[in-house]
Design a protein around this motif. Structure first.
Motif, PDB file in Angstrom:
ATOM      1  N   ILE A 174      -6.447   3.852   5.814  1.00  0.00           N
ATOM      2  CA  ILE A 174      -6.274   4.978   5.310  1.00  0.00           C
ATOM      3  C   ILE A 174      -5.752   5.908   6.424  1.00  0.00           C
ATOM      4  O   ILE A 174      -6.028   5.852   7.688  1.00  0.00           O
ATOM      5  N   ASN A 216      -1.143   6.702   3.009  1.00  0.00           N
ATOM      6  CA  ASN A 216      -1.195   5.775   3.692  1.00  0.00           C
ATOM      7  C   ASN A 216       0.445   5.383   4.294  1.00  0.00           C
ATOM      8  O   ASN A 216       1.374   5.806   3.673  1.00  0.00           O
ATOM      9  N   ASN A 222      -6.764   3.855  -3.531  1.00  0.00           N
ATOM     10  CA  ASN A 222      -7.628   3.716  -2.234  1.00  0.00           C
ATOM     11  C   ASN A 222      -8.024   4.901  -1.724  1.00  0.00           C
ATOM     12  O   ASN A 222      -8.902   4.893  -0.691  1.00  0.00           O
ATOM     13  N   THR A 260      -1.801   6.011  -1.581  1.00  0.00           N
ATOM     14  CA  THR A 260      -2.920   5.126  -1.365  1.00  0.00           C
ATOM     15  C   THR A 260      -2.939   4.189  -2.651  1.00  0.00           C
ATOM     16  O   THR A 260      -4.079   3.459  -2.589  1.00  0.00           O
ATOM     17  N   HIS A 304       0.891  -1.002   0.027  1.00  0.00           N
ATOM     18  CA  HIS A 304      -0.011   0.061  -0.187  1.00  0.00           C
ATOM     19  C   HIS A 304       0.885   1.118   0.020  1.00  0.00           C
ATOM     20  O   HIS A 304       1.539   1.501   1.075  1.00  0.00           O
ATOM     21  N   GLU A 325      -5.701  12.335   1.943  1.00  0.00           N
ATOM     22  CA  GLU A 325      -5.808  10.806   2.163  1.00  0.00           C
ATOM     23  C   GLU A 325      -4.463  10.265   1.650  1.00  0.00           C
ATOM     24  O   GLU A 325      -3.931  10.682   0.629  1.00  0.00           O
TER      25      GLU A 325
END
Length: 600
Positions: free
Chosen positions: A189, A174, A165, A147, A143, A172
């Motif tokens: 997330i 990761n 994602n 994202t 990941h 957002e």
């Protein structure tokens, strides 16, 4: 070339011999102590190995066997994987993945280097770390910071599928690992400091198709709660259990991010994890309990529906994210054999719950300096059962906006952050890397703009009262809520622990030492200083009959953000730069894997 072919064939054979679903693949391979196929070692998240070639009687003789430079600076969290004769190593941003041939002196078999927009870096809170890869069904799962979830062919490194994602433009990102469960990949997330409405998502392992998504806050159909069947402390949550605890539409920017660790019980078919802080850090701006931020969840991985939830820090006023790992153990408590879940929360309390029902059994401080709350109410007849009893002196809301509340323990990075504990079934104890740090906290009013920081607080951090040390490594009895022994460390212990059948526990220090201590007493048995501070998690494997111990060193993370990002303002890094200023006297940046073994 012959060695390369042999290695590739060994990985291929593993893939062919496992069953179709990833849960069976992970179960089979994680049961083999010679391998390390997911970040926690197994679904229980116990970080325990049955290998005992290296033990308390001979670990003092352990020496470095080989090393590998990742070519990347910044903080190196997580650990490598070992599948058959191949080791898989990851890096912080830009999230390079290496496949190394253990039969050929760690020769690089393949390298995956994603092309990511560098603009994602300023959106990442608290360094550009990544907590590692997972293996299942012949694939390596990553990941990325931006994202993008990627499935790589374990033999060749070829991308088999990828999916976005989230959207970094909205904040957002990761930093976490992923968990293969059955035919799905469980993914979280980050973005609580940017007002993201956070979630957990399940993707099809074969195709990358999104199967379900469960938000932490919001309407029942988004958080996947059944008002009558989902319970909290044994009672149905009722309709709109989250919405009723937010003012207006604040839940849409409510946080509750899921950047921590995931556990899975195949017998109960439940996935366990925690959610993070509500947005903003200024509690005055978001009245209510802000459910279900700061919460432990048990969810059905097939549907995403929540069976139960427990909120540890209602209406968080201190940034005590609840994302830390949730080890699963079976132990006797109050004379009964129970299926337990244990959680060392950022808020400084160690929780023991029945993982079948979500019943709260134990909640005690695992650092005696914790003062923001006097205790967790454990009176089952009380209307406040399960809630922390907040000390008004350290309430950042009651003290008010633009007021600097001083001496709050722990600091926002918690009595423990994401660095995972280990459990030994031989001793029945948990081994917990902790922070012994307090803070001053001044909230201020902030407005929400998509993709911009949504924090609203200024922090300063410093050692807890009663000494100059900033960390402890402790042994904990989760059935009693008691510390069994403590080893003090100059700085926070930001490394994940490893317990083994050799009656030893390994962990790393921010100065860069790999240490081994006696599992029963905590006595130091071995230490070696690696090239940089250790915030990675120690792992072990066996190759050609020999046990190895491996750890990534590369200082960074929240505690080391000053070094990692070149910051000097004491209030930068949400207060960590000033708190850990002395760390620069002991270590510098790096990105190195060091592998240890007993001498031949």
């Amino acid at each position: 070339m012959n060695r390369l072919v042999t290695t590739v064939l060994s990985v291929s054979a593993l893939a062919l011999n496992t069953a179709a679903f990833a849960n069976e693949s992970v179960l089979k391979n994680s049961a083999d102590p010679k391998q390390w196929v997911i970040q926690a070692g197994n679904y229980d998240n116990n970080r325990y190995s049955k290998l005992d070639q290296i033990n308390s009687g001979n670990v003092a003789k352990m020496v470095p066997s080989w090393s590998f430079s990742t070519g990347v600076l910044r903080g190196h969290e997580g650990s490598p994987l070992v599948v058959g004769d191949v080791m898989y190593v990851h890096t912080p941003f830009p999230n390079i993945v290496y496949a190394l041939d253990l039969n050929n002196d760690g020769k690089i078999l393949w390298k995956y280097e994603p092309k990511q927009d560098p603009n994602v870096v300023p959106v990442m809170c608290c360094d550009t770390v990544n907590r590692g890869l997972a293996y299942a069904d012949g694939k390596i799962f990553l990941h990325q910071a931006d994202t993008t979830v990627v499935a790589l062919n374990a033999q060749t490194g070829k991308v088999e599928w990828s999916v976005a994602n989230g959207d970094p433009k909205k904040g957002e990102t990761n930093t976490a690992t992923v968990l293969p469960v059955k035919d799905k990949l469980i993914v979280g997330i980050s973005g609580g400091e940017f007002g993201v409405q956070c979630h957990v998502t399940a993707y099809d392992i074969k195709s990358g198709k999104k199967i379900w998504r469960a938000y932490s806050v919001g309407p029942d159909d988004q958080i996947l709660f059944d008002p009558e069947k989902t319970t909290a402390l044994g009672k149905p949550v009722g309709a709109d259990s989250s919405l009723k605890t937010w003012q207006g539409d604040q839940w849409k920017t409510g946080g509750g991010c899921t950047w921590g660790w995931y556990s899975y019980d195949p017998d109960l078919n439940l996935v366990y994890y925690g959610s993070g802080n509500p947005s903003t850090w200024n509690p005055k701006q978001r009245p209510g309990d802000n459910k279900w931020s700061m919460t432990l969840f048990a969810r059905d991985p097939d549907t995403g529906m929540a069976k139960w939830a427990y909120q540890m820090t209602p209406h968080d006023e201190w940034d005590y994210d609840g994302v830390n790992e949730v080890p699963l153990v079976n132990q006797k408590i109050d004379g009964k054999d129970r299926k337990l879940l244990v959680h060392f929360d950022r808020n400084g309390f160690g929780y023991t719950l029945d993982r079948v029902s979500g019943e709260l059994l134990v909640a005690e401080k695992y650092d005696p300096t914790v003062n923001w709350a006097t205790k967790v109410d454990m009176d089952r007849n009380s209307p406040t059962f399960g809630r922390p009893m907040v000390n008004a002196k350290f309430s950042t809301e009651q003290n008010g906006e633009d007021v600097n509340s001083k001496g709050i323990c722990p600091a926002a990075l918690g009595s423990k952050d994401q660095q995972p504990a280990a459990f030994s079934p031989k001793t029945g104890l948990f081994y917990v890397p902790t922070n012994h740090v307090c803070m001053d906290y001044e909230p201020f009013r902030v407005s929400y703009t998509p993709g911009q920081p949504y924090v609203g607080a200024t922090l300063a951090m410093y050692p807890a009262p009663g000494g100059t040390h900033m960390g402890n490594f402790i042994a904990w009895d989760a059935t009693k809520g008691k510390i069994v022994w403590t080893d003090q460390e100059q700085f926070s212990v930001w490394s994940g622990a490893l317990a083994t059948a050799g009656d030893i526990v390994f962990y790393g220090t921010l100065e860069g030492y790999l240490k081994a201590v006696d599992a029963k007493t905590g006595k130091l048995l071995y230490k070696y200083k690696t090239p940089s501070g250790i915030i990675g998690n120690v792992m072990t494997y066996q190759h050609k009959g020999k046990q190895y111990v491996a750890v990534l060193s590369g200082v960074g993370g929240w505690a080391g953000i000053g070094l990692a990002a070149g910051l000097t303002d004491p209030n930068a890094g949400l207060g960590a730069v000033g708190g850990y200023a002395a760390l620069s006297n002991y270590t510098s940046l790096g990105g190195v894997l060091t592998v240890f073994a007993l001498p031949d």
